[in-house]
Design a protein around this motif. Structure first.
Motif, PDB file in Angstrom:
ATOM      1  N   ASN A   1       0.858  -1.182   0.000  1.00 52.11           N
ATOM      2  CA  ASN A   1       0.000   0.000   0.000  1.00 52.11           C
ATOM      3  C   ASN A   1       0.897   1.236   0.000  1.00 52.11           C
ATOM      4  OD1 ASN A   1      -1.723   2.137   0.559  1.00 52.11           O
ATOM      5  ND2 ASN A   1      -2.217   1.455   2.628  1.00 52.11           N
ATOM      6  N   GLY A   2       0.883   1.990  -1.080  1.00 50.38           N
ATOM      7  CA  GLY A   2       1.743   3.153  -1.226  1.00 50.38           C
ATOM      8  C   GLY A   2       1.148   4.456  -0.726  1.00 50.38           C
ATOM      9  N   ARG A   3      -0.005   4.413  -0.061  1.00 45.91           N
ATOM     10  CA  ARG A   3      -0.615   5.636   0.488  1.00 45.91           C
ATOM     11  C   ARG A   3       0.062   5.967   1.810  1.00 45.91           C
ATOM     12  NH1 ARG A   3      -4.425   7.919  -2.082  1.00 45.91           N
ATOM     13  NH2 ARG A   3      -5.049   9.126  -0.264  1.00 45.91           N
ATOM     14  N   VAL A   4       1.083   6.812   1.742  1.00 44.77           N
ATOM     15  CA  VAL A   4       1.915   7.093   2.910  1.00 44.77           C
ATOM     16  C   VAL A   4       1.461   8.319   3.692  1.00 44.77           C
ATOM     17  CG1 VAL A   4       3.892   5.948   1.830  1.00 44.77           C
ATOM     18  CG2 VAL A   4       3.629   8.437   1.609  1.00 44.77           C
ATOM     19  N   GLY A   5       0.309   8.843   3.364  1.00 40.28           N
ATOM     20  CA  GLY A   5      -0.245   9.994   4.072  1.00 40.28           C
ATOM     21  C   GLY A   5      -1.751   9.971   4.036  1.00 40.28           C
ATOM     22  N   SER A   6      -2.352  10.979   4.659  1.00 40.19           N
ATOM     23  CA  SER A   6      -3.816  11.107   4.671  1.00 40.19           C
ATOM     24  C   SER A   6      -4.333  11.575   3.318  1.00 40.19           C
ATOM     25  CB  SER A   6      -4.255  12.132   5.717  1.00 40.19           C
ATOM     26  OG  SER A   6      -3.734  11.851   6.974  1.00 40.19           O
ATOM     27  N   ARG A   7      -3.554  12.472   2.683  1.00 39.78           N
ATOM     28  CA  ARG A   7      -4.007  13.061   1.422  1.00 39.78           C
ATOM     29  C   ARG A   7      -2.816  13.365   0.540  1.00 39.78           C
ATOM     30  NH1 ARG A   7      -5.794  18.438  -0.457  1.00 39.78           N
ATOM     31  NH2 ARG A   7      -4.923  19.346   1.437  1.00 39.78           N
ATOM     32  N   LEU A   8      -2.909  12.939  -0.703  1.00 43.75           N
ATOM     33  CA  LEU A   8      -1.907  13.281  -1.713  1.00 43.75           C
ATOM     34  C   LEU A   8      -2.265  14.675  -2.217  1.00 43.75           C
ATOM     35  CD1 LEU A   8       0.495  12.418  -3.490  1.00 43.75           C
ATOM     36  CD2 LEU A   8      -1.169  11.401  -5.065  1.00 43.75           C
ATOM     37  N   VAL A   9      -1.440  15.670  -1.881  1.00 42.87           N
ATOM     38  CA  VAL A   9      -1.782  17.059  -2.203  1.00 42.87           C
ATOM     39  C   VAL A   9      -1.179  17.536  -3.520  1.00 42.87           C
ATOM     40  CG1 VAL A   9      -2.235  17.732   0.172  1.00 42.87           C
ATOM     41  CG2 VAL A   9       0.058  18.015  -0.751  1.00 42.87           C
ATOM     42  N   SER A  10      -0.131  16.854  -4.005  1.00 42.71           N
ATOM     43  CA  SER A  10       0.486  17.241  -5.269  1.00 42.71           C
ATOM     44  C   SER A  10       1.268  16.055  -5.809  1.00 42.71           C
ATOM     45  CB  SER A  10       1.427  18.436  -5.059  1.00 42.71           C
ATOM     46  OG  SER A  10       2.049  18.808  -6.267  1.00 42.71           O
ATOM     47  N   GLU A  11       1.242  15.898  -7.128  1.00 39.25           N
ATOM     48  CA  GLU A  11       2.018  14.835  -7.763  1.00 39.25           C
ATOM     49  C   GLU A  11       2.505  15.320  -9.120  1.00 39.25           C
ATOM     50  OE1 GLU A  11       1.759  10.054  -8.648  1.00 39.25           O
ATOM     51  OE2 GLU A  11      -0.106  11.162  -8.354  1.00 39.25           O
ATOM     52  N   THR A  12       3.806  15.167  -9.355  1.00 39.19           N
ATOM     53  CA  THR A  12       4.401  15.481 -10.648  1.00 39.19           C
ATOM     54  C   THR A  12       5.221  14.272 -11.077  1.00 39.19           C
ATOM     55  OG1 THR A  12       6.510  16.394  -9.845  1.00 39.19           O
ATOM     56  CG2 THR A  12       4.617  17.913  -9.931  1.00 39.19           C
ATOM     57  N   GLU A  13       5.924  14.396 -12.200  1.00 38.76           N
ATOM     58  CA  GLU A  13       6.797  13.303 -12.632  1.00 38.76           C
ATOM     59  C   GLU A  13       8.013  13.166 -11.714  1.00 38.76           C
ATOM     60  OE1 GLU A  13       8.138  17.042 -14.456  1.00 38.76           O
ATOM     61  OE2 GLU A  13       6.181  16.064 -14.483  1.00 38.76           O
ATOM     62  N   ARG A  14       8.235  14.131 -10.825  1.00 38.13           N
ATOM     63  CA  ARG A  14       9.399  14.109  -9.929  1.00 38.13           C
ATOM     64  C   ARG A  14       9.063  13.816  -8.472  1.00 38.13           C
ATOM     65  NH1 ARG A  14      13.664  18.610 -11.287  1.00 38.13           N
ATOM     66  NH2 ARG A  14      14.642  17.351  -9.703  1.00 38.13           N
ATOM     67  N   VAL A  15       7.920  14.320  -7.969  1.00 41.34           N
ATOM     68  CA  VAL A  15       7.611  14.186  -6.541  1.00 41.34           C
ATOM     69  C   VAL A  15       6.139  13.879  -6.297  1.00 41.34           C
ATOM     70  CG1 VAL A  15       9.461  15.736  -5.761  1.00 41.34           C
ATOM     71  CG2 VAL A  15       7.179  16.654  -6.191  1.00 41.34           C
ATOM     72  N   ARG A  16       5.899  13.281  -5.139  1.00 46.11           N
ATOM     73  CA  ARG A  16       4.560  13.164  -4.556  1.00 46.11           C
ATOM     74  C   ARG A  16       4.630  13.876  -3.209  1.00 46.11           C
ATOM     75  NH1 ARG A  16       3.247   6.687  -5.075  1.00 46.11           N
ATOM     76  NH2 ARG A  16       2.607   6.689  -7.262  1.00 46.11           N
ATOM     77  N   VAL A  17       3.689  14.766  -2.955  1.00 43.15           N
ATOM     78  CA  VAL A  17       3.655  15.496  -1.690  1.00 43.15           C
ATOM     79  C   VAL A  17       2.394  15.088  -0.943  1.00 43.15           C
ATOM     80  CG1 VAL A  17       3.647  17.767  -0.585  1.00 43.15           C
ATOM     81  CG2 VAL A  17       4.894  17.436  -2.749  1.00 43.15           C
ATOM     82  N   TRP A  18       2.593  14.642   0.293  1.00 41.30           N
ATOM     83  CA  TRP A  18       1.509  14.145   1.132  1.00 41.30           C
ATOM     84  C   TRP A  18       1.353  14.997   2.388  1.00 41.30           C
ATOM     85  CZ3 TRP A  18      -1.206   9.709  -0.199  1.00 41.30           C
ATOM     86  CH2 TRP A  18      -0.643   8.898  -1.191  1.00 41.30           C
ATOM     87  N   THR A  19       0.130  15.081   2.874  1.00 37.78           N
ATOM     88  CA  THR A  19      -0.154  15.581   4.207  1.00 37.78           C
ATOM     89  C   THR A  19      -0.653  14.406   5.027  1.00 37.78           C
ATOM     90  OG1 THR A  19      -0.723  17.805   3.475  1.00 37.78           O
ATOM     91  CG2 THR A  19      -1.613  17.118   5.580  1.00 37.78           C
ATOM     92  N   LEU A  20      -0.180  14.321   6.252  1.00 37.44           N
ATOM     93  CA  LEU A  20      -0.657  13.312   7.194  1.00 37.44           C
ATOM     94  C   LEU A  20      -1.143  14.046   8.427  1.00 37.44           C
ATOM     95  CD1 LEU A  20      -1.052  10.453   8.293  1.00 37.44           C
ATOM     96  CD2 LEU A  20       1.344  10.484   8.983  1.00 37.44           C
ATOM     97  N   LYS A  21      -2.435  13.910   8.738  1.00 40.11           N
ATOM     98  CA  LYS A  21      -3.027  14.527   9.927  1.00 40.11           C
ATOM     99  C   LYS A  21      -3.644  13.431  10.772  1.00 40.11           C
ATOM    100  CE  LYS A  21      -4.118  18.991   7.905  1.00 40.11           C
ATOM    101  NZ  LYS A  21      -5.135  20.020   7.716  1.00 40.11           N
ATOM    102  N   LEU A  22      -3.243  13.405  12.045  1.00 38.46           N
ATOM    103  CA  LEU A  22      -3.781  12.423  12.988  1.00 38.46           C
ATOM    104  C   LEU A  22      -4.244  13.131  14.249  1.00 38.46           C
ATOM    105  CD1 LEU A  22      -1.060   9.613  12.763  1.00 38.46           C
ATOM    106  CD2 LEU A  22      -3.334   9.603  11.708  1.00 38.46           C
ATOM    107  N   GLU A  23      -5.524  13.016  14.554  1.00 39.10           N
ATOM    108  CA  GLU A  23      -6.058  13.536  15.809  1.00 39.10           C
ATOM    109  C   GLU A  23      -5.569  12.642  16.951  1.00 39.10           C
ATOM    110  OE1 GLU A  23      -7.704  16.324  16.238  1.00 39.10           O
ATOM    111  OE2 GLU A  23      -7.715  16.749  14.084  1.00 39.10           O
ATOM    112  N   PRO A  24      -5.622  13.118  18.194  1.00 43.06           N
ATOM    113  CA  PRO A  24      -5.238  12.265  19.321  1.00 43.06           C
ATOM    114  C   PRO A  24      -5.977  10.929  19.269  1.00 43.06           C
ATOM    115  CG  PRO A  24      -5.557  14.513  20.070  1.00 43.06           C
ATOM    116  CD  PRO A  24      -6.013  14.463  18.630  1.00 43.06           C
TER     117      PRO A  24
END
Length: 137
Positions: free
Chosen positions: A31-54
């Protein structure tokens, strides 16, 4: 950097995991979903946000690409790893870690917010790494 299709040798779940986490571990190897939300993806990078409540947890996921994460907020978390290791960490805003993987190398883990504040991370994966990106859809 050359990216060849690799047949990963996924491990069995650690014996220390609960039955529910063992089932999840097996289902999420690769499973390659390493965050809560994939916010940007290009041919060079994937940028993720991970938010976890207590008390919230992101389930097991797999890292195969070179990447770094930065803590946006501080807090405490626990991770369980494929090798059976369990690590508890305290984070400060701005804490950053870089990870690199060779062909066929990977890391499987989860992350559980064990603190009393929201945990927020930004993760940047480098698509042009030794391994081809995992599917995140």
């Amino acid at each position: 950097m050359s990216q060849k299709a690799v047949a990963f040798d996924w491990p069995s779940p650690p014996a220390s995991l609960s039955p529910d986490h063992r089932t999840e571990f097996i289902a999420n190897r690769g499973n390659g979903r390493v965050g809560s939300r994939l916010v940007s993806e290009t041919e060079r990078v994937r940028v993720w946000t991970l938010k976890l409540e207590p008390g919230e947890r992101i389930g097991f996921h797999t890292h195969v690409l070179d990447y770094f994460w930065t803590a946006v907020t501080g807090g405490r978390a626990r991770s369980q790893y494929a090798d059976g290791r369990v690590a508890e960490m305290c984070y400060e805003p701005g804490d950053t870690q870089h990870h690199t993987y060779g062909a066929g190398e990977f890391m499987i883990h989860d992350l559980h917010n064990i603190g009393d504040t929201e945990l927020v991370f930004t993760t940047v994966e480098f698509v042009q790494s030794a391994n081809a990106p995992l599917d995140v859809r």
